[in-house]
Structures are given as structure tokens and as C-alpha cells.
Design an enzyme around this catalytic site. Structure first.
Site, PDB file in Angstrom:
ATOM      1  N   PRO A 104      -3.649   0.327  18.828  1.00  0.00           N
ATOM      2  CA  PRO A 104      -3.787  -0.217  17.764  1.00  0.00           C
ATOM      3  C   PRO A 104      -3.722   0.960  16.315  1.00  0.00           C
ATOM      4  CG  PRO A 104      -5.615  -0.739  18.286  1.00  0.00           C
ATOM      5  CD  PRO A 104      -5.038  -0.230  19.458  1.00  0.00           C
ATOM      6  N   TYR A 116      -9.233   5.527   7.650  1.00  0.00           N
ATOM      7  CA  TYR A 116      -9.209   6.076   9.048  1.00  0.00           C
ATOM      8  C   TYR A 116     -10.273   7.014   9.292  1.00  0.00           C
ATOM      9  CZ  TYR A 116      -4.926   3.621  10.033  1.00  0.00           C
ATOM     10  OH  TYR A 116      -3.822   2.382  10.073  1.00  0.00           O
ATOM     11  N   HIS A 131       0.830  -1.276  -0.029  1.00  0.00           N
ATOM     12  CA  HIS A 131       0.126   0.075  -0.110  1.00  0.00           C
ATOM     13  C   HIS A 131       1.009   1.307   0.194  1.00  0.00           C
ATOM     14  CE1 HIS A 131      -4.166  -1.306   1.391  1.00  0.00           C
ATOM     15  NE2 HIS A 131      -3.511  -2.133   0.723  1.00  0.00           N
ATOM     16  N   TYR A 138       4.279   6.704   9.794  1.00  0.00           N
ATOM     17  CA  TYR A 138       3.364   5.422   9.264  1.00  0.00           C
ATOM     18  C   TYR A 138       4.461   4.247   8.754  1.00  0.00           C
ATOM     19  CZ  TYR A 138      -0.866   3.139   8.172  1.00  0.00           C
ATOM     20  OH  TYR A 138      -1.852   2.098   7.992  1.00  0.00           O
ATOM     21  N   LYS A 147       1.461  -0.389  15.014  1.00  0.00           N
ATOM     22  CA  LYS A 147       2.872  -0.407  15.290  1.00  0.00           C
ATOM     23  C   LYS A 147       3.401  -1.551  16.298  1.00  0.00           C
ATOM     24  CE  LYS A 147       4.192   3.293  12.960  1.00  0.00           C
ATOM     25  NZ  LYS A 147       4.543   2.719  11.767  1.00  0.00           N
TER      26      LYS A 147
HETATM   27  C1  PHB Z   1      -5.893  -3.976  10.766  1.00  0.00           C
HETATM   28  O1  PHB Z   1      -6.054  -4.731   9.500  1.00  0.00           O
HETATM   29  O2  PHB Z   1      -6.255  -5.221  11.634  1.00  0.00           O
HETATM   30  C2  PHB Z   1      -5.510  -3.089  11.253  1.00  0.00           C
HETATM   31  C3  PHB Z   1      -4.827  -2.002  10.248  1.00  0.00           C
HETATM   32  C4  PHB Z   1      -4.478  -0.888  10.476  1.00  0.00           C
HETATM   33  C5  PHB Z   1      -4.337  -0.480  11.816  1.00  0.00           C
HETATM   34  C6  PHB Z   1      -4.898  -1.282  13.007  1.00  0.00           C
HETATM   35  C7  PHB Z   1      -5.508  -2.428  12.488  1.00  0.00           C
HETATM   36  O3  PHB Z   1      -3.929   0.641  12.324  1.00  0.00           O
END
Ligand code: PHB
Ligand code: APR
Length: 392
Positions: free
Chosen positions: A293, A201, A72, A385, A297
Site C-alpha cells: 500500500p 510517510y 493534495h 506518486y 497504487k
Molecule cells: C490511506 O489513507 O489509507 C493511505 C494513504 C496513502 C497510502 C496508503 C494508504 O500510501
């Protein structure tokens, strides 16, 4: 039994350390409380930084990740009803992340360990750590009603937040820092195509939401819920309705729903224990630190820890040098605190906090607007990120 390194815990930290040590010709035994199926049943995040990808390659387990993982080059931020793309690749000189589930990473590591004929003791009960303040530590455990002892040179505490390793350190030797957030993430895994080809997000008046994925046909979605919420109160329909209500009109329209394969609530916490070394006991991964989460990280920090740890062990056995071991804790913690800061910042920017009210949301929206409108601010976010460099 005798080994060079006794690794407590067969999560990603313990298993990756085992592979890296094996590649370096260092003998290790992994001691795990649960069964392999239990370990594989845990659904966790799924975004790998380049540092993690490189370490998995070094450990010889990168093949399936490269074949099936999804690179990505950007993420989307949704606020005030509209999505804005952060061009991770363009802002970081071509870096990207890989979407590949932690469950798959764990499976690849378990298979590699079994193929190499390396010893893993599953369902080990009452694990205890001894004499790590001297040069001949020991680990004891019970299995099938019998007590066993492993003599070793080092103990690697890779047994997660609730593990026995950190708990074995005298309290006076440990400093801990902790923040518990007043909400959790309700997550659903489902065999439906992702709503968008990049992660979304979302900051909304109803709380945070995240649209993630595992493949072109499997999605992972989350909605922020109050910390006391119970998963039993959420039918699949209730979850999909709530998620849909937090998306922009185009994404809400595109959302494909289906039966959940897994549904659970995870609390959000920031936690660091210092230092990460006590004589011959070295902590790594969730045993030493937890991040919320947001930003994914946790696994990446764990991988970086064991990358440093494997290197320090190699210097010890190869060159009889303890200097890398001496630097282990400081080196890890510098990276850990930067990821703690990023995860806290990204959480604070995107979640609805019970106490901050309307002004809290206005301030978040102003910062998000600044973030997507300023190349400097977007770059700072993108650098964090995709993952900070693996310092020497
Ligand atoms: C996930 O795919 O479970 C996931 C992806 C990004 C995040 C947290 C969890 O920031
Ligand atoms: N004895 C033996 N094993 C134990 C004990 C014990 N007393 N306590 C815990 N364990 C095992 C757990 O069953 C688990 O399999 O240690 C393992 C720790 O694994 P994780 O919790 O996954 O921690 P870690 O390997 O550091 O992984 C870090 O995984 O937890 C996520 O968000 C985290 O993504 C991050 C990554």
C-alpha cells in the site's frame, strides 16, 4: 439469464466497470459473493490519481468526490527526525492527488448502480466460470439453495486476489510473480483531526509510519508491525503511543488521539499474474495484481485496468473490432509493472527490514537525503506518486 458482460466481484473494479459499460450502452450483471454491507465495511487506501478521478467522472459518480474529497499538492517525508515536503504540484506541472476513501468510492458506485436499476447479485455462492475459451461463456452460482446460470459474451474477473476468476485459468497458461514482505501495516481509523494537512510517510528506527486522513475530522494512521503480529495485542493506547514515538517532536505534540473506529492489520505483498486475458475472460484489479500500500497504487491500478477494458468492449460492440481486446493485457501490464516498481521502491525506502541492520537504515537515509535534495530525484518520485499518464 443473458447479458453481454458478466462481472465477477462488486469491489471498486467490478462496480466501476459496470458504470463505464452502462454509460457506453453495454449490458452487464455484477455477481458478488458478499453482502453490500460487508463490501462497504472494508477500509482500504484513499488517494486517487487524476486518471482515477477522470474515470469516476466519466462513470458519472464524481460529484461527492469533488465536493468532499481533499486535493493534495504535496506529501511529507519524515526521516532522521525531520520532515521534508515533496511539492507534487510544483514538480509535475500542476498535478495533484485527491484524498477520498475507497469506501466512499465504493458507496458512490453502489448508489449509482442502484439508481440506474442495474442488476447486482449479492451473496452469490459457489461462483464458477465456464467455456471462456469459446465465444459463449457462462457463469454459474447458487443463491437461496438454487443454481443459476448467466450466459454472456465476456466474463470480467474483478474478484480480487482470492477470487475464483484467476483460479479458473489452467495453471500452465499463467505466469505469476510474487514477493511477500516480512511485515504488515497496523491501521487505525479515528474521528480525530489529522496531525498534519498533508500525508506524512515516516522512516524511523522503530519502523515505518504513515499519517493519512479521510476528512478534516477523520484520520487514518498506520504503523509497521512484524508480519506475525495480532491485532488483539494492540489496545488503542498502545497504538497511539507507538505512532507518537515514530513522529517528529512537533507532530508528536500535535497528535490528537481518540477511540478507534476500525483497527486491522494488512500484509504487504507484490504480485502480478500474466497475461490478463484468456479468450473471453479478462482479469482486472486485484484479481491480476497486488501492490504493497505504500504509495496507494492499488485502487488506481484497478481503475486504469477497467478504463482500458471498458474502452476495448466499446470497440468490440461499436466497431466489431477485437484489436483493443487483443492489446488489453499488454497495455495494462506495462502500467502495472511501473506501479509495482514504484510501490516496491517506496516500501524498500521507508520500512525497517529485519535482515538489513544498521547499514540498511543508513543507506535508506542517504537515499532519502538525496531524494529531497535533488530536483531530478524528487521529480521522478512526484511523477509516479501523482500517477503516470494513461497511455493509448
Ligand atoms: C490511506 O489513507 O489509507 C493511505 C494513504 C496513502 C497510502 C496508503 C494508504 O500510501
Ligand atoms: N465470487 C464472487 N465474488 C467474489 C469472489 C467469488 N468467488 N471472490 C471474491 N469476490 C468479491 C469480493 O467479495 C470483493 O467484493 O470480489 C470483490 C473484489 O474486490 P477487491 O478485493 O476490492 O478488488 P478490486 O475491486 O480489484 O479492487 C482493487 O481494492 O482491494 C483493494 O487494494 C485494492 O485498492 C485496490 C482495490
Amino acid at each position: 439469464m443473458r447479458t453481454q458482460v458478466a462481472i465477477i466481484g462488486a469491489g471498486p473494479s467490478g462496480l466501476l466497470l459496470g458504470q463505464l459499460l452502462n454509460k457506453a450502452g453495454i449490458d452487464a450483471v455484477v455477481i458478488e459473493r458478499q453482502s453490500p454491507d460487508y463490501v462497504l465495511g472494508r477500509i482500504r487506501a484513499g488517494v486517487l490519481e487524476q486518471v482515477t478521478i477522470d474515470l469516476l467522472d466519466k462513470a458519472g459518480v464524481g460529484q461527492r468526490m469533488h465536493a468532499e474529497g481533499l486535493p493534495h499538492g504535496g506529501i511529507e517525508l519524515l526521516f532522521k527526525g525531520a520532515r521534508h515536503r515533496i511539492d507534487l504540484e510544483g514538480l509535475t506541472g500542476g498535478k495533484h492527488v485527491m484524498v477520498y476513501g475507497q469506501t466512499e468510492v465504493t458507496r458512490d458506485l453502489m448508489e449509482a448502480r442502484a439508481d440506474a436499476g442495474l442488476t447486482t447479485i449479492y451473496q452469490a455462492g459457489d461462483v464458477t466460470l465456464h467455456d471462456f475459451d469459446g465465444s459463449q461463456p457462462k457463469v454459474r452460482y447458487t443463491r437461496d439453495g438454487q443454481t443459476h446460470e448467466i450466459a454472456c459474451d465476456f466474463i470480467a474477473g474483478c474478484d480480487g486476489y482470492h477470487g475464483v476468476s484467476r483460479a479458473s485459468v489452467p495453471e500452465a497458461a499463467l505466469r505469476t510473480y510474487e514477493k511477500v514482505y516480512p511485515f504488515g501495516w497496523l491501521g487505525v481509523l479515528a474521528d480525530v483531526p489529522p496531525v498534519s494537512h498533508e500525508l506524512i510517510y515516516a522512516n524511523t528506527g522503530r519502523g515505518f509510519a504513515l499519517c493519512s486522513m479521510r476528512s478534516a475530522t477523520r484520520s487514518r494512521y498506520y504503523v509497521q508491525v512484524p508480519m506475525e503480529e495480532k491485532v488483539e495485542n494492540w489496545s488503542d493506547d498502545a497504538f497511539w503511543n507507538e505512532l507518537q514515538s515514530r513522529l517528529d517532536p512537533e507532530a508528536a505534540e500535535r497528535l490528537v488521539t481518540g477511540p478507534s473506529l476500525e483497527k486491522s492489520i494488512a500484509p504487504l505483498r507484490s504480485f502480478v499474474a500474466e497475461p490478463m486475458r484468456f479468450g473471453r475472460l479478462l482479469l482486472a484489479g486485484d484479481a491480476a495484481h497486488i501492490v504493497p500500500p505504500t504509495g496507494a497504487k492499488g485502487l488506481n491500478l484497478a481503475a486504469a485496468d477497467v478504463g482500458y477494458l471498458a474502452r476495448a468492449m466499446q470497440a468490440f460492440y461499436g466497431e466489431r473490432s477485437e484489436s483493443a481486446l487483443d492489446r488489453y493485457s499488454d497495455l495494462c501490464l506495462r502500467r502495472v509493472w511501473k506501479a509495482e516498481r514504484f510501490s516496491w521502491w517506496f516500501t524498500s525506502l521507508t520500512h525497517k527490514f529485519p535482515d538489513t541492520g544498521a547499514i540498511g537504515q543508513k543507506l535508506q537515509q542517504a537515499e532519502l537525503e538525496y531524494l529531497v535534495g535533488s530536483r531530478a530525484a524528487s521529480t521522478a518520485m512526484a511523477e509516479n506518486y501523482v500517477g503516470l499518464p494513461f497511455a493509448d
